[in-house]
Each structure stands twice: as structure tokens, then as C-alpha cells.
Write a protein that holds these residues in place. Structure first.
Motif, PDB file in Angstrom:
ATOM      1  N   LEU A   8      31.855  14.961  55.547  1.00 46.66           N
ATOM      2  CA  LEU A   8      32.932  15.108  56.535  1.00 46.66           C
ATOM      3  C   LEU A   8      32.550  16.111  57.620  1.00 46.66           C
ATOM      4  O   LEU A   8      32.792  15.879  58.808  1.00 46.66           O
ATOM      5  N   ALA A   9      31.953  17.215  57.231  1.00 47.69           N
ATOM      6  CA  ALA A   9      31.558  18.238  58.204  1.00 47.69           C
ATOM      7  C   ALA A   9      30.496  17.701  59.160  1.00 47.69           C
ATOM      8  O   ALA A   9      30.587  17.894  60.383  1.00 47.69           O
ATOM      9  N   VAL A  10      29.484  17.010  58.632  1.00 49.30           N
ATOM     10  CA  VAL A  10      28.433  16.444  59.476  1.00 49.30           C
ATOM     11  C   VAL A  10      29.024  15.387  60.410  1.00 49.30           C
ATOM     12  O   VAL A  10      28.717  15.344  61.604  1.00 49.30           O
ATOM     13  N   GLY A  11      29.880  14.536  59.883  1.00 44.63           N
ATOM     14  CA  GLY A  11      30.524  13.510  60.702  1.00 44.63           C
ATOM     15  C   GLY A  11      31.369  14.111  61.810  1.00 44.63           C
ATOM     16  O   GLY A  11      31.365  13.633  62.951  1.00 44.63           O
ATOM     17  N   TYR A  12      32.072  15.175  61.482  1.00 47.09           N
ATOM     18  CA  TYR A  12      32.902  15.851  62.478  1.00 47.09           C
ATOM     19  C   TYR A  12      32.044  16.432  63.603  1.00 47.09           C
ATOM     20  O   TYR A  12      32.324  16.247  64.785  1.00 47.09           O
ATOM     21  N   LYS A  17      30.242  16.065  69.207  1.00 42.47           N
ATOM     22  CA  LYS A  17      29.162  16.113  70.199  1.00 42.47           C
ATOM     23  C   LYS A  17      29.123  14.835  71.024  1.00 42.47           C
ATOM     24  O   LYS A  17      29.000  14.870  72.241  1.00 42.47           O
ATOM     25  N   ALA A  18      29.232  13.691  70.354  1.00 47.38           N
ATOM     26  CA  ALA A  18      29.222  12.408  71.068  1.00 47.38           C
ATOM     27  C   ALA A  18      30.448  12.291  71.972  1.00 47.38           C
ATOM     28  O   ALA A  18      30.357  11.829  73.109  1.00 47.38           O
ATOM     29  N   GLY A  19      31.594  12.728  71.476  1.00 49.98           N
ATOM     30  CA  GLY A  19      32.815  12.678  72.270  1.00 49.98           C
ATOM     31  C   GLY A  19      32.746  13.581  73.484  1.00 49.98           C
ATOM     32  O   GLY A  19      33.177  13.225  74.584  1.00 49.98           O
ATOM     33  N   ARG A  20      32.172  14.737  73.311  1.00 50.23           N
ATOM     34  CA  ARG A  20      32.052  15.678  74.423  1.00 50.23           C
ATOM     35  C   ARG A  20      31.105  15.142  75.495  1.00 50.23           C
ATOM     36  O   ARG A  20      31.365  15.256  76.684  1.00 50.23           O
ATOM     37  N   ARG A  21      30.001  14.537  75.056  1.00 49.58           N
ATOM     38  CA  ARG A  21      29.059  13.949  76.018  1.00 49.58           C
ATOM     39  C   ARG A  21      29.728  12.846  76.829  1.00 49.58           C
ATOM     40  O   ARG A  21      29.568  12.763  78.043  1.00 49.58           O
TER      41      ARG A  21
END
Length: 84
Positions: A8-12, A17-21
Motif C-alpha cells: 500500500l505504501a509503495v502504491g501510494y 508521483k504519477a498524479g503530480r506529474r
């Protein structure tokens, strides 16, 4: 349970990061488009037209000039067919 939390932590982290980009990409495109002089002119003209249509005040017209520095203005008469 610890594996589940780690996943869950890695997925978050990867998701944010992808969302911010993607957000930065969309925001950059928006700024590039809206900051161009041609786009600004179109946006400003559209805003003025909308403001003129929704304005509750009648347009003001010059009625008479008292002297060189003072002019009397009043609301323009709106024809009956063009009530706001």
C-alpha cells in the motif's frame, strides 16, 4: 500484514508521483495556452460580452456637458423588446 502495508505504501508513493506529474503537465499546458496574447484577447472579449449581458445596470450615456471638466451621464433607455 506488513507486506500488505508495504505494498500500500509503495502504491501510494508511485501513484502520487504519477498524479503530480500529470497535474504539472496539465497545468503547464493551461498556462501556455492562457498566457498567449491571442488567447488573452479572446478570453477578455468573452468576459466583457458575458458581463455586458448579465449586468443589471443599464449602459450609461452622455446627457450633457456642463463645462470642459464635468459631464452629466445617465442610464440609456432600453427598448421594450430588449429588456434585461
Amino acid at each position: 500484514m506488513i507486506r500488505y502495508l508495504a505494498v500500500l505504501a509503495v502504491g501510494y508513493v508511485l501513484g502520487t508521483k504519477a498524479g503530480r506529474r500529470r497535474y504539472e503537465q496539465i497545468a503547464g499546458t493551461y498556462k501556455a495556452v492562457t498566457e498567449s496574447p491571442a488567447a488573452k484577447a479572446v478570453i477578455d472579449a468573452g468576459r466583457r460580452r458575458i458581463a455586458d449581458r448579465v449586468s443589471p445596470d443599464a449602459p450609461m450615456v452622455t446627457l450633457s456637458e456642463i463645462d470642459r471638466g464635468t459631464t452629466v451621464i445617465g442610464p440609456e433607455a432600453v427598448p421594450k423588446g430588449r429588456q434585461r
